[in-house]
Design a protein around this motif. Sequence first.
Motif, PDB file in Angstrom:
ATOM      1  N   ARG A 149      38.026  -4.705 -46.083  1.00 49.52           N
ATOM      2  CA  ARG A 149      36.949  -4.448 -47.040  1.00 49.52           C
ATOM      3  C   ARG A 149      37.399  -4.928 -48.413  1.00 49.52           C
ATOM      4  NH1 ARG A 149      33.510  -0.062 -45.428  1.00 49.52           N
ATOM      5  NH2 ARG A 149      32.653  -0.036 -47.531  1.00 49.52           N
ATOM      6  N   THR A 150      36.716  -5.936 -48.941  1.00 50.34           N
ATOM      7  CA  THR A 150      37.146  -6.522 -50.209  1.00 50.34           C
ATOM      8  C   THR A 150      36.379  -5.992 -51.412  1.00 50.34           C
ATOM      9  OG1 THR A 150      35.632  -8.399 -49.879  1.00 50.34           O
ATOM     10  CG2 THR A 150      37.890  -8.643 -49.073  1.00 50.34           C
ATOM     11  N   VAL A 151      35.253  -5.333 -51.170  1.00 50.43           N
ATOM     12  CA  VAL A 151      34.464  -4.716 -52.239  1.00 50.43           C
ATOM     13  C   VAL A 151      33.893  -3.423 -51.677  1.00 50.43           C
ATOM     14  CG1 VAL A 151      32.328  -5.942 -51.650  1.00 50.43           C
ATOM     15  CG2 VAL A 151      32.683  -5.129 -54.000  1.00 50.43           C
ATOM     16  N   HIS A 152      33.616  -2.445 -52.557  1.00 52.12           N
ATOM     17  CA  HIS A 152      33.252  -1.109 -52.088  1.00 52.12           C
ATOM     18  C   HIS A 152      34.321  -0.650 -51.103  1.00 52.12           C
ATOM     19  CE1 HIS A 152      28.950  -2.579 -53.022  1.00 52.12           C
ATOM     20  NE2 HIS A 152      29.475  -1.984 -54.087  1.00 52.12           N
ATOM     21  N   GLU A 153      35.527  -0.556 -51.625  1.00 54.11           N
ATOM     22  CA  GLU A 153      36.731  -0.379 -50.831  1.00 54.11           C
ATOM     23  C   GLU A 153      36.684   0.867 -49.958  1.00 54.11           C
ATOM     24  OE1 GLU A 153      37.943  -0.908 -55.133  1.00 54.11           O
ATOM     25  OE2 GLU A 153      36.047  -0.946 -54.007  1.00 54.11           O
ATOM     26  N   LYS A 154      37.338   0.780 -48.810  1.00 50.37           N
ATOM     27  CA  LYS A 154      37.427   1.896 -47.870  1.00 50.37           C
ATOM     28  C   LYS A 154      38.868   2.386 -47.817  1.00 50.37           C
ATOM     29  CE  LYS A 154      36.800   3.150 -43.010  1.00 50.37           C
ATOM     30  NZ  LYS A 154      36.408   2.650 -41.661  1.00 50.37           N
ATOM     31  N   LEU A 155      39.064   3.659 -48.100  1.00 47.14           N
ATOM     32  CA  LEU A 155      40.390   4.240 -48.051  1.00 47.14           C
ATOM     33  C   LEU A 155      40.646   4.819 -46.664  1.00 47.14           C
ATOM     34  CD1 LEU A 155      42.844   4.875 -49.955  1.00 47.14           C
ATOM     35  CD2 LEU A 155      41.907   7.200 -50.105  1.00 47.14           C
TER      36      LEU A 155
END
Length: 256
Positions: A149-155
Amino acid sequence: MNSEGQKLSVLIITLNEEQHIKSLLEDIDFADEIIVVDSFSTDKTVSIVESFNNVKLIQNAFIDYTSQRNFALDQARNSWVLFIDADERLTPELKSEIVTKINSQNAASAYFIYRIFMFKNSRLNFSGWQTDKIFRLFDKSKCRYDSERTVHEKLIVNGSISTLKHKLIHFSYSSYEDYKSKMHNYGILKANEKFVKGIKPYLLMQLFHPLYTFLYQLIIRFGFLDGQKGFTICYLNAYSVYIRYKELRKLISSRI
């Protein structure tokens, strides 16, 4: 912060944030370590950061948000980290809650924090933002951002998850052109993410997904109750979806 308690590293990633960064750095009075990872800003961001003796500045080329956040994580000395954007602010109540949580024997591995979206200087109550929450506080030894995920990152969290009671104040919208530029950039990053995954931009999706996003946020998520502000935000969020498909088609065409 209590010298015998858990230490906290505050991490900030920046690019041309001279409008916000000084006020933010003046406000982080409870951190044991402050690190700014800057993507080679061309405005006064760097000089402002360098004026703070308690802040460590590291410049690192921006690839995408996930890579930049994981890079920042690797620079932190402490296990507990708080990510905060330059256009976000903490209330005194939120600071106190953060300190209490990381020093609790029953601390979770990661905490969601709800955000109050500010449209210029007034609060946006609906338009999809009423349930906006994001991971900001976590134990980095148990967490990492998903590289896919490069944007709206997922932790990715290895452990328990909880939510803080108090909210961040998010000054994301300063002007129409500024927010439109952000949405345009998000759309491009999302297009690249989908291109890497081999996702194709079907024509019906390109036509109807932006319209669906606009109507969903305006009607189902009560954006109309925010008046002209809500209409503007709903339109610009839909614009980002439009850019996503437009750029994805360009990427696929260039490969043929």
